[in-house]
Scaffold this motif. Structure first.
Motif, PDB file in Angstrom:
ATOM      1  N   VAL A  63       0.844  -1.416   0.110  1.00  0.00           N
ATOM      2  CA  VAL A  63      -0.619  -0.463   0.478  1.00  0.00           C
ATOM      3  C   VAL A  63       1.008   1.235   0.110  1.00  0.00           C
ATOM      4  CG1 VAL A  63      -1.674  -1.578   0.967  1.00  0.00           C
ATOM      5  CG2 VAL A  63      -0.009  -0.083   2.081  1.00  0.00           C
ATOM      6  N   PRO A  64       0.073   2.250  -0.279  1.00  0.00           N
ATOM      7  CA  PRO A  64       1.642   3.318  -0.076  1.00  0.00           C
ATOM      8  C   PRO A  64       1.463   3.772   1.292  1.00  0.00           C
ATOM      9  CG  PRO A  64      -0.380   3.757  -1.810  1.00  0.00           C
ATOM     10  CD  PRO A  64      -0.906   2.629  -1.309  1.00  0.00           C
ATOM     11  N   VAL A  65       3.229   4.099   0.768  1.00  0.00           N
ATOM     12  CA  VAL A  65       3.417   4.558   2.239  1.00  0.00           C
ATOM     13  C   VAL A  65       4.318   5.492   2.350  1.00  0.00           C
ATOM     14  CG1 VAL A  65       3.432   2.257   3.584  1.00  0.00           C
ATOM     15  CG2 VAL A  65       5.385   3.180   2.058  1.00  0.00           C
ATOM     16  N   PRO A  66       4.230   6.286   3.442  1.00  0.00           N
ATOM     17  CA  PRO A  66       5.018   7.518   2.993  1.00  0.00           C
ATOM     18  C   PRO A  66       6.419   7.844   3.436  1.00  0.00           C
ATOM     19  CG  PRO A  66       3.736   7.959   5.725  1.00  0.00           C
ATOM     20  CD  PRO A  66       3.707   6.475   4.565  1.00  0.00           C
ATOM     21  N   TRP A  67       7.229   7.379   2.360  1.00  0.00           N
ATOM     22  CA  TRP A  67       8.973   7.323   2.302  1.00  0.00           C
ATOM     23  C   TRP A  67       9.584   8.646   2.079  1.00  0.00           C
ATOM     24  CZ3 TRP A  67      10.509   3.342   3.858  1.00  0.00           C
ATOM     25  CH2 TRP A  67      10.576   1.591   3.046  1.00  0.00           C
ATOM     26  N   ALA A  68       9.196   9.942   1.668  1.00  0.00           N
ATOM     27  CA  ALA A  68       9.644  10.374   1.837  1.00  0.00           C
ATOM     28  C   ALA A  68       9.621  11.585   3.155  1.00  0.00           C
ATOM     29  CB  ALA A  68       9.701  12.026   0.562  1.00  0.00           C
ATOM     30  N   GLU A  69       8.648  11.625   4.437  1.00  0.00           N
ATOM     31  CA  GLU A  69       8.097  11.132   5.643  1.00  0.00           C
ATOM     32  C   GLU A  69       9.531  10.960   6.436  1.00  0.00           C
ATOM     33  OE1 GLU A  69       4.648  12.128   9.020  1.00  0.00           O
ATOM     34  OE2 GLU A  69       4.167  11.476   6.926  1.00  0.00           O
ATOM     35  N   THR A  70       9.150   9.922   6.080  1.00  0.00           N
ATOM     36  CA  THR A  70      10.344   8.523   7.067  1.00  0.00           C
ATOM     37  C   THR A  70      11.538   8.956   6.908  1.00  0.00           C
ATOM     38  OG1 THR A  70       8.289   6.927   6.809  1.00  0.00           O
ATOM     39  CG2 THR A  70      10.998   6.009   7.494  1.00  0.00           C
ATOM     40  N   VAL A  71      11.868   9.148   5.490  1.00  0.00           N
ATOM     41  CA  VAL A  71      13.392   9.037   5.689  1.00  0.00           C
ATOM     42  C   VAL A  71      13.526  10.617   5.620  1.00  0.00           C
ATOM     43  CG1 VAL A  71      15.237  10.040   4.323  1.00  0.00           C
ATOM     44  CG2 VAL A  71      13.431   7.964   3.450  1.00  0.00           C
ATOM     45  N   ALA A  72      13.237  12.045   5.580  1.00  0.00           N
ATOM     46  CA  ALA A  72      13.340  12.747   6.546  1.00  0.00           C
ATOM     47  C   ALA A  72      13.181  13.249   7.878  1.00  0.00           C
ATOM     48  CB  ALA A  72      12.409  13.702   5.892  1.00  0.00           C
ATOM     49  N   GLY A  73      12.741  12.107   8.390  1.00  0.00           N
ATOM     50  CA  GLY A  73      12.100  12.013  10.094  1.00  0.00           C
ATOM     51  C   GLY A  73      14.381  11.739  10.740  1.00  0.00           C
ATOM     52  N   GLY A  74      14.644  11.044   9.318  1.00  0.00           N
ATOM     53  CA  GLY A  74      15.279  10.732  10.434  1.00  0.00           C
ATOM     54  C   GLY A  74      16.195   9.513  11.412  1.00  0.00           C
ATOM     55  N   ARG A  75      14.687   8.901  11.880  1.00  0.00           N
ATOM     56  CA  ARG A  75      14.843   7.685  12.400  1.00  0.00           C
ATOM     57  C   ARG A  75      15.004   6.431  12.176  1.00  0.00           C
ATOM     58  NH1 ARG A  75      10.694  11.611  14.072  1.00  0.00           N
ATOM     59  NH2 ARG A  75       9.117  10.454  12.530  1.00  0.00           N
ATOM     60  N   LEU A  76      14.487   6.421  10.508  1.00  0.00           N
ATOM     61  CA  LEU A  76      14.891   4.738  10.277  1.00  0.00           C
ATOM     62  C   LEU A  76      16.383   5.029   9.503  1.00  0.00           C
ATOM     63  CD1 LEU A  76      13.447   2.668   9.513  1.00  0.00           C
ATOM     64  CD2 LEU A  76      13.193   3.296   7.161  1.00  0.00           C
ATOM     65  N   LYS A  77      16.527   3.495   9.435  1.00  0.00           N
ATOM     66  CA  LYS A  77      18.182   2.936  10.465  1.00  0.00           C
ATOM     67  C   LYS A  77      18.604   2.061   9.607  1.00  0.00           C
ATOM     68  CE  LYS A  77      18.477   3.239  14.651  1.00  0.00           C
ATOM     69  NZ  LYS A  77      19.029   2.928  15.755  1.00  0.00           N
ATOM     70  N   TRP A  78      17.245   1.123   9.280  1.00  0.00           N
ATOM     71  CA  TRP A  78      17.219  -0.009   8.410  1.00  0.00           C
ATOM     72  C   TRP A  78      16.128  -0.744   7.812  1.00  0.00           C
ATOM     73  CZ3 TRP A  78      18.205  -5.393  11.417  1.00  0.00           C
ATOM     74  CH2 TRP A  78      18.498  -6.573  10.135  1.00  0.00           C
ATOM     75  N   ILE A  79      16.143  -0.945   7.236  1.00  0.00           N
ATOM     76  CA  ILE A  79      15.213  -1.543   5.912  1.00  0.00           C
ATOM     77  C   ILE A  79      15.366  -3.325   5.427  1.00  0.00           C
ATOM     78  CG2 ILE A  79      13.693  -1.160   4.355  1.00  0.00           C
ATOM     79  CD1 ILE A  79      13.963   1.484   3.520  1.00  0.00           C
ATOM     80  N   GLN A  80      14.528  -4.005   5.584  1.00  0.00           N
ATOM     81  CA  GLN A  80      15.011  -5.404   5.515  1.00  0.00           C
ATOM     82  C   GLN A  80      13.880  -5.591   4.764  1.00  0.00           C
ATOM     83  OE1 GLN A  80      16.977  -8.029   6.201  1.00  0.00           O
ATOM     84  NE2 GLN A  80      15.935  -8.749   4.043  1.00  0.00           N
ATOM     85  N   SER A  81      14.144  -6.058   3.744  1.00  0.00           N
ATOM     86  CA  SER A  81      12.701  -6.359   2.690  1.00  0.00           C
ATOM     87  C   SER A  81      12.391  -7.936   3.031  1.00  0.00           C
ATOM     88  CB  SER A  81      12.781  -6.194   1.354  1.00  0.00           C
ATOM     89  OG  SER A  81      12.413  -6.128   0.189  1.00  0.00           O
ATOM     90  N   THR A  82      11.305  -8.039   3.486  1.00  0.00           N
ATOM     91  CA  THR A  82      10.573  -9.399   3.234  1.00  0.00           C
ATOM     92  C   THR A  82      10.441 -10.644   1.680  1.00  0.00           C
ATOM     93  OG1 THR A  82       8.366  -9.255   3.083  1.00  0.00           O
ATOM     94  CG2 THR A  82       9.593  -9.130   5.093  1.00  0.00           C
ATOM     95  N   ALA A  83      11.238  -9.289   0.661  1.00  0.00           N
ATOM     96  CA  ALA A  83      10.995  -9.897  -1.007  1.00  0.00           C
ATOM     97  C   ALA A  83      12.148 -10.015  -1.458  1.00  0.00           C
ATOM     98  CB  ALA A  83      10.565  -9.208  -1.246  1.00  0.00           C
ATOM     99  N   ALA A  84      12.316  -9.989  -2.591  1.00  0.00           N
ATOM    100  CA  ALA A  84      14.085 -10.502  -3.175  1.00  0.00           C
ATOM    101  C   ALA A  84      13.950  -8.751  -4.619  1.00  0.00           C
ATOM    102  CB  ALA A  84      13.964 -11.731  -4.428  1.00  0.00           C
TER     103      ALA A  84
END
Length: 339
Positions: A63-84
């Motif tokens: 579903v659509p998620v707020p990637w730009a807002e998330t990155v700008a917030g500076g909290r997210l350090k690691w993304i582990q995808s569950t897909a290849a």
């Protein structure tokens, strides 16, 4: 809006169908490492709300998620995808950031191989013809093809592509492949060429299997020009991402008889629109992006995530690290298939 994590607590946000015991496994893993963490099972329903608060994110948002807002917030350090495939999260903001990103390449390779063979055998043995005859209660015969001894071209030798090579070997196929990092040629592969030499193998094959990631370099990689390089009657199986193929050109090649058949688990637009010409092709097998499905998928993904959590908090390189996020796949030295 959920409360933001404090400076000493990791907020691990999940977006896959995890059950309570999967959460307990993740919680136990970080507790054993001495890490204070809150594990949030957001699912598809709440991921848009919870993602901006995450310090670690594991999942595949559909579903659509707020990637730009998330990155700008500076909290997210690691993304582990569950897909290849990583096109679901590799937006420009993530690519340009210093967020660590890792894929699940190879985690579901057995299932992808199973599904590839289902599509491939269906085409080789003319099953669409026989299924239609069965529905009409008609007993007909027609010539079929052989997988044994076929010339197979594989585009992309990551975890899925290499597993396909292993499964194909007993069929005594001649296997030609391309990859962005043509290293460690697997046993059973006659030639492993750089990605920019794809045109060299296309005239030499009976079956083309796509197992490459979707990125700026692979979008419409298989276009009308490259389809024309294939011998008449070639079979095409796409287990990667739909936009890697120019779908209109593929249907044109089917209708002209140049392609002998296609098996696609992915399409340019998903769900495939009802008006698509692809639906009406008698020599096409279409499945709804289910190649990675398996009864133990959530367990397998959770096990892999926990393995990478240990590496991450010990300061080690995570498996399937995307050292260059523009590529959308891990370099061989970081790939899980090398472990």
């Amino acid at each position: 809006m959920p409360s933001l994590p404090n400076s000493t607590t990791e907020r691990i946000v999940l977006c896959f169908p995890a059950e309570s015991w999967h959460l307990r496994q993740i919680e136990a893993t970080v507790q054993e490492l001495g890490v204070a963490a809150e594990v949030i099972n957001a699912g598809q329903e709440r991921i848009a709300e919870e993602l901006p608060t995450a310090t670690i994110y594991c999942g595949h948002a559909k579903v659509p998620v707020p990637w730009a807002e998330t990155v700008a917030g500076g909290r997210l350090k690691w993304i582990q995808s569950t897909a290849a495939g990583m096109d679901h999260c590799l937006v420009p903001e993530v690519i340009a950031s210093d967020i660590t990103v890792s894929s699940a390449s190879g985690v579901l390779a057995n299932q992808v191989a199973d599904h590839t063979f289902a599509l491939l055998f269906g085409l080789v043995r003319s099953l669409p013809v026989f299924f239609r005859a069965q529905q009409k209660k008609e007993f007909i015969r027609r010539p079929t093809r052989d997988l044994h001894g076929s010339r197979i071209g594989i585009v992309g030798l990551g975890g899925n592509g290499r597993r396909l090579v292993e499964v194909l070997r007993p069929f005594h196929c001649r296997i030609l492949a391309t990859d962005w990092f043509p290293e460690d040629k697997p046993e059973g592969v006659e030639a492993l060429l750089p990605a920019d030499q794809l045109d060299e193998i296309l005239p030499e094959i009976d079956v083309l299997i796509l197992a490459a990631p979707l990125n700026a370099m692979t979008r419409h990689l298989i276009d009308a020009r490259r389809l024309a390089l294939l011998p008449k009657g070639t079979l095409l199986v796409n287990m990667a991402r739909g936009p890697i193929v120019d779908e209109a050109a593929m249907v044109d090649a089917l209708e002209s008889g140049h392609l002998g058949g296609v098996g696609v688990d992915v399409t340019e637009v998903e769900p495939l629109p009802v008006e698509s010409r692809l639906w009406g092709q008698p020599n096409a097998i279409i499945t709804p992006h289910v190649g990675g499905q398996v009864a133990t998928r959530v367990e397998d993904v959770t096990d892999f995530f926990c393995q990478n959590l240990i590496r991450y908090f010990r300061g080690e390189t995570v498996l399937n690290l995307l050292a260059d996020k523009r590529l959308g796949f891990p370099r061989p030295e970081h790939a899980a298939w090398r472990r």
